[in-house]
Design a protein around this motif. Structure first.
Motif, PDB file in Angstrom:
ATOM      1  N   LEU A  38       0.825  -1.214   0.000  1.00 32.84           N
ATOM      2  CA  LEU A  38       0.000   0.000   0.000  1.00 32.84           C
ATOM      3  C   LEU A  38       0.859   1.263   0.000  1.00 32.84           C
ATOM      4  CD1 LEU A  38      -2.885  -0.968   2.460  1.00 32.84           C
ATOM      5  CD2 LEU A  38      -3.060  -0.575  -0.001  1.00 32.84           C
ATOM      6  N   SER A  39       1.877   1.282   0.837  1.00 34.16           N
ATOM      7  CA  SER A  39       2.711   2.483   0.898  1.00 34.16           C
ATOM      8  C   SER A  39       3.547   2.644  -0.369  1.00 34.16           C
ATOM      9  CB  SER A  39       3.615   2.452   2.138  1.00 34.16           C
ATOM     10  OG  SER A  39       4.597   1.456   2.023  1.00 34.16           O
ATOM     11  N   ARG A  40       4.002   1.542  -0.937  1.00 38.50           N
ATOM     12  CA  ARG A  40       4.836   1.606  -2.144  1.00 38.50           C
ATOM     13  C   ARG A  40       4.031   2.063  -3.356  1.00 38.50           C
ATOM     14  NH1 ARG A  40       9.464  -2.500  -3.772  1.00 38.50           N
ATOM     15  NH2 ARG A  40       9.919  -1.835  -1.679  1.00 38.50           N
ATOM     16  N   TYR A  41       2.857   1.456  -3.563  1.00 34.62           N
ATOM     17  CA  TYR A  41       2.090   1.755  -4.768  1.00 34.62           C
ATOM     18  C   TYR A  41       1.043   2.850  -4.552  1.00 34.62           C
ATOM     19  CZ  TYR A  41       4.446  -2.377  -6.426  1.00 34.62           C
ATOM     20  OH  TYR A  41       5.423  -3.277  -6.779  1.00 34.62           O
ATOM     21  N   GLY A  42       0.590   3.018  -3.330  1.00 36.38           N
ATOM     22  CA  GLY A  42      -0.418   4.052  -3.067  1.00 36.38           C
ATOM     23  C   GLY A  42       0.179   5.402  -2.716  1.00 36.38           C
ATOM     24  N   LEU A  43       1.269   5.393  -1.965  1.00 40.70           N
ATOM     25  CA  LEU A  43       1.876   6.641  -1.488  1.00 40.70           C
ATOM     26  C   LEU A  43       3.256   6.906  -2.091  1.00 40.70           C
ATOM     27  CD1 LEU A  43       0.981   6.184   2.285  1.00 40.70           C
ATOM     28  CD2 LEU A  43      -0.289   7.494   0.570  1.00 40.70           C
ATOM     29  N   ASN A  44       3.736   5.948  -2.876  1.00 38.34           N
ATOM     30  CA  ASN A  44       5.056   6.048  -3.486  1.00 38.34           C
ATOM     31  C   ASN A  44       6.168   6.201  -2.437  1.00 38.34           C
ATOM     32  OD1 ASN A  44       6.584   5.815  -5.784  1.00 38.34           O
ATOM     33  ND2 ASN A  44       6.642   8.013  -6.177  1.00 38.34           N
ATOM     34  N   ILE A  45       5.983   5.519  -1.302  1.00 36.33           N
ATOM     35  CA  ILE A  45       6.968   5.502  -0.221  1.00 36.33           C
ATOM     36  C   ILE A  45       7.433   4.063  -0.059  1.00 36.33           C
ATOM     37  CG2 ILE A  45       7.372   5.903   2.235  1.00 36.33           C
ATOM     38  CD1 ILE A  45       5.005   7.877   2.155  1.00 36.33           C
ATOM     39  N   SER A  46       8.728   3.867   0.047  1.00 37.19           N
ATOM     40  CA  SER A  46       9.240   2.513   0.124  1.00 37.19           C
ATOM     41  C   SER A  46      10.388   2.433   1.120  1.00 37.19           C
ATOM     42  CB  SER A  46       9.721   2.073  -1.257  1.00 37.19           C
ATOM     43  OG  SER A  46      10.184   0.758  -1.205  1.00 37.19           O
ATOM     44  N   SER A  47      10.591   1.247   1.670  1.00 35.98           N
ATOM     45  CA  SER A  47      11.702   1.015   2.584  1.00 35.98           C
ATOM     46  C   SER A  47      12.158  -0.430   2.465  1.00 35.98           C
ATOM     47  CB  SER A  47      11.282   1.302   4.025  1.00 35.98           C
ATOM     48  OG  SER A  47      12.250   0.825   4.926  1.00 35.98           O
ATOM     49  N   ASN A  48      13.450  -0.619   2.282  1.00 31.32           N
ATOM     50  CA  ASN A  48      13.994  -1.972   2.248  1.00 31.32           C
ATOM     51  C   ASN A  48      13.865  -2.665   3.597  1.00 31.32           C
ATOM     52  OD1 ASN A  48      14.770  -2.035  -0.449  1.00 31.32           O
ATOM     53  ND2 ASN A  48      16.688  -0.992  -0.016  1.00 31.32           N
TER      54      ASN A  48
END
Length: 182
Positions: A38-48
């Motif tokens: 959700l955060s990667r594709y919805g908010l364009n926020i990512s964390s390894n």
């Protein structure tokens, strides 16, 4: 036999608790996976780090859940001969499999993974990915999981021998011997 059955009950109790931890790890891994997507594709926020902690939880599911699966007698077995045997025959096959296959292979794997964990701990090994996590907790799961499987294998061996000797009844053990459904 009473002391051995008490040891078996203790091992069963420990592995049941680790099985509950594995259950929670399934939930946490799924929740983190969904949140990460959700955060990667919805908010364009990512964390390894979130991706790696999800992998750590999946590793915990496998390594901590394996001994609980053995305790519950829900592991996969090839049923070509086993299903055709009577109760005593199944007990002998189980004893043979525990002594010849499970215990030696888990001891070897535990012995081989312990230095792997220790090296990561001593060096405080980190993931090479940006924002990655420290690696030793995940690597600890391997020798710990193999050790728990050794303990559960010994517990199962004790229970099978007690059943063959007629030394075990429902009042003496936490769980009774469950044969696989046919």
């Amino acid at each position: 036999m009473g002391l051995l059955l008490a040891f078996s009950r203790g091992v069963d109790w420990v592995n049941e608790k680790f099985g509950r931890v594995a259950d929670w790890c399934v939930f946490l891994a799924c929740a983190i996976s969904a949140g990460n997507a959700l955060s990667r594709y919805g908010l364009n926020i990512s964390s390894n780090a979130w991706l790696e902690v999800q992998w750590y939880f999946f590793a915990a599911v496998v390594m901590l859940g394996a001994s609980y699966t053995l305790f519950r007698n829900e592991h996969v077995r090839v049923d070509l001969v086993y299903g055709a045997l009577g109760d005593r025959g199944r007990l002998y096959v189980d004893i043979f499999g525990l002594i010849v296959f499970l215990l030696p292979s888990m001891a070897l794997l535990g012995w081989m993974t312990w230095p792997y964990f220790l090296d990561a701990l001593q060096r405080q090994e980190m993931s090479p990915a940006p924002g990655g996590l420290i690696r030793w907790p995940a690597k600890l799961l391997m020798p710990l999981g193999f050790f728990l499987l050794i303990l559960q294998g010994l517990s199962e061996l004790i229970k099978r021998i007690a059943l063959l000797r007629g030394s075990m009844d429902g009042a003496e053990v936490v769980t009774e011997y469950h044969r696989p459904e046919q």
